[in-house]
Enzyme design. Sequence first.
Site, PDB file in Angstrom:
ATOM      1  N   ASP A 167       0.861  -1.189   0.000  1.00 34.75           N
ATOM      2  CA  ASP A 167       0.000   0.000   0.000  1.00 34.75           C
ATOM      3  C   ASP A 167       0.892   1.233   0.000  1.00 34.75           C
ATOM      4  O   ASP A 167       1.726   1.406   0.896  1.00 34.75           O
ATOM      5  CB  ASP A 167      -0.914   0.003   1.227  1.00 34.75           C
ATOM      6  CG  ASP A 167      -1.816   1.222   1.257  1.00 34.75           C
ATOM      7  OD1 ASP A 167      -2.661   1.354   0.359  1.00 34.75           O
ATOM      8  OD2 ASP A 167      -1.669   2.045   2.185  1.00 34.75           O
TER       9      ASP A 167
ATOM     10  N   GLU B 163      -1.958  -1.472  -5.838  1.00 35.55           N
ATOM     11  CA  GLU B 163      -3.234  -0.875  -6.199  1.00 35.55           C
ATOM     12  C   GLU B 163      -3.104  -0.123  -7.516  1.00 35.55           C
ATOM     13  O   GLU B 163      -2.094   0.544  -7.759  1.00 35.55           O
ATOM     14  CB  GLU B 163      -3.696   0.078  -5.102  1.00 35.55           C
ATOM     15  CG  GLU B 163      -5.144   0.519  -5.228  1.00 35.55           C
ATOM     16  CD  GLU B 163      -5.625   1.306  -4.031  1.00 35.55           C
ATOM     17  OE1 GLU B 163      -6.821   1.665  -4.004  1.00 35.55           O
ATOM     18  OE2 GLU B 163      -4.819   1.547  -3.124  1.00 35.55           O
TER      19      GLU B 163
ATOM     20  N   CYS C  27     -12.429  -4.662   7.002  1.00 41.84           N
ATOM     21  CA  CYS C  27     -11.716  -5.312   8.103  1.00 41.84           C
ATOM     22  C   CYS C  27     -11.057  -6.572   7.562  1.00 41.84           C
ATOM     23  O   CYS C  27     -11.731  -7.453   7.012  1.00 41.84           O
ATOM     24  CB  CYS C  27     -12.672  -5.661   9.238  1.00 41.84           C
ATOM     25  SG  CYS C  27     -11.897  -6.605  10.574  1.00 41.84           S
TER      26      CYS C  27
ATOM     27  N   CYS D 274     -12.616  -9.854   9.690  1.00 44.10           N
ATOM     28  CA  CYS D 274     -13.974 -10.374   9.506  1.00 44.10           C
ATOM     29  C   CYS D 274     -14.597  -9.969   8.176  1.00 44.10           C
ATOM     30  O   CYS D 274     -15.641 -10.495   7.801  1.00 44.10           O
ATOM     31  CB  CYS D 274     -14.868  -9.925  10.657  1.00 44.10           C
ATOM     32  SG  CYS D 274     -15.160  -8.139  10.712  1.00 44.10           S
TER      33      CYS D 274
ATOM     34  N   CYS E 194     -12.675  -2.329  14.615  1.00 45.28           N
ATOM     35  CA  CYS E 194     -13.831  -2.941  13.958  1.00 45.28           C
ATOM     36  C   CYS E 194     -14.819  -3.442  15.012  1.00 45.28           C
ATOM     37  O   CYS E 194     -14.492  -3.589  16.196  1.00 45.28           O
ATOM     38  CB  CYS E 194     -13.367  -4.082  13.060  1.00 45.28           C
ATOM     39  SG  CYS E 194     -14.711  -4.908  12.168  1.00 45.28           S
TER      40      CYS E 194
ATOM     41  N   CYS F 130     -15.792  -6.338  15.340  1.00 49.83           N
ATOM     42  CA  CYS F 130     -15.356  -7.642  15.833  1.00 49.83           C
ATOM     43  C   CYS F 130     -14.321  -7.521  16.936  1.00 49.83           C
ATOM     44  O   CYS F 130     -13.869  -8.534  17.492  1.00 49.83           O
ATOM     45  CB  CYS F 130     -14.796  -8.491  14.692  1.00 49.83           C
ATOM     46  SG  CYS F 130     -13.263  -7.845  13.963  1.00 49.83           S
TER      47      CYS F 130
ATOM     48  N   ASP G 122      -3.001   1.629   7.218  1.00 45.60           N
ATOM     49  CA  ASP G 122      -2.196   1.246   6.065  1.00 45.60           C
ATOM     50  C   ASP G 122      -1.889  -0.249   6.057  1.00 45.60           C
ATOM     51  O   ASP G 122      -1.917  -0.895   4.999  1.00 45.60           O
ATOM     52  CB  ASP G 122      -0.895   2.049   6.052  1.00 45.60           C
ATOM     53  CG  ASP G 122      -1.145   3.539   5.919  1.00 45.60           C
ATOM     54  OD1 ASP G 122      -2.168   3.906   5.317  1.00 45.60           O
ATOM     55  OD2 ASP G 122      -0.328   4.337   6.410  1.00 45.60           O
TER      56      ASP G 122
END
Length: 403
Positions: free
Chosen positions: A189, A274, A327, A330, A346, A348, A355
């Site tokens: 990333d 990306e 996330c 999950c 999150c 969860c 990042d």
Amino acid sequence: MTTTQVKRAYRYRFYPTDEQAAELSRTFGCVRKVYNMALAARTEAWARQERVNYNATSAMLTAWKKTEELVFLNEVSSVPLQQCLRHLQTAFTNFFGKRAKYPRFKSKKKSRKSAEYTTSGFRFRDAKLTLAKMTSALDIVWHRPLPEGAKPSTVTVSQDSAGRWFVSLLCEDRAVKPLPANRKAVGVDVGLDHLLTLSTGEKIANPRHERRDRARLALAQRRLAKKARGDGANRRKARQKVAKIHAQIADRRRDGLHKLTTRLVRENQTIVIEDLTVRNMVKNRSLARAISDAAWSEFRNLLEYKAAWYGREVIAVDRFFPSSKLCSTCGTLQKKMPLNVRRWTCDCGTTHDRDVNAAKNLLAAGLAVSTCGAGVRPQRSTPGGQSAMKQEASRREPRSPRL
């Protein structure tokens, strides 16, 4: 393991004599003149709904040399003049193939000064390079050796805006072989706070090469702005000083990216990035300077051709994939994720570094793309439709493949 035949360009700096510099400067001017005249002729023919190809422009060049106004074209080697016509033909081919914009005219002050010689335009013997129309060899600084038994097929001579002279020799390098395969895969990333964040959790600092010399560059630019406009010697020296600082910044940036991409290619079999549209992102006036300094496009270009050399795989995930909002544990998709949020938790219960989480999601999504058979440039390989990554995501609801 098969050996791939790779052609590499070896770039060296050289110091021409006054006579050689004058000859090369004349060659640069003639190349620019022929290119612009051929482009003007093809543009006029296009307005008349006629097509002019390379053969027609080559015949025009022969006729131009016989006129009194352009008799100076005979004073330089004909090889670079023919090569510039081939480059123009390639530019039009890319334009008609919708891969580039319409070719532009070359400027005396802004365009790159270069001339390309094929095998008939130079002599290379005993590590001495002599160009056509020259009696002595170029004084080249051989800071690294050419491949053993290499014979240059093309030689390109150029001069940058800082006044430095370079020669680039295109040779076949048989030493480049695919690396032994491994099972390592990494998601990458890109960012501004950190240049790269890997799915392994490693963060690579952003050197910010331009910021390091920003004060020195600003001072040189202010001094240039105070010089009287024109072709005076003082303004030329001030302009060259600014160009020298820019060249130093670019050299450091390029060197750092080469080392970084070489390391990633050697360590990993699969690299997932990306598919960013950097040319659109730099339109943001607040971030344009920082994005340009990070050189994300150059990083991708270096990564792709080195991966092709050494038998690695680079996967580009669709730019609309919500890597930061998902996330990685999950698969829950967050509704909003502003840029100022660097860490988030999150539902969860997992706390994510923004990042690192994005890099993990890119890796998982990229491996799914690889399974579907998508290529390196999914957004560009399917014009007019969705990329493989976008299609895959749309079939699975807002959940990415779990790690």
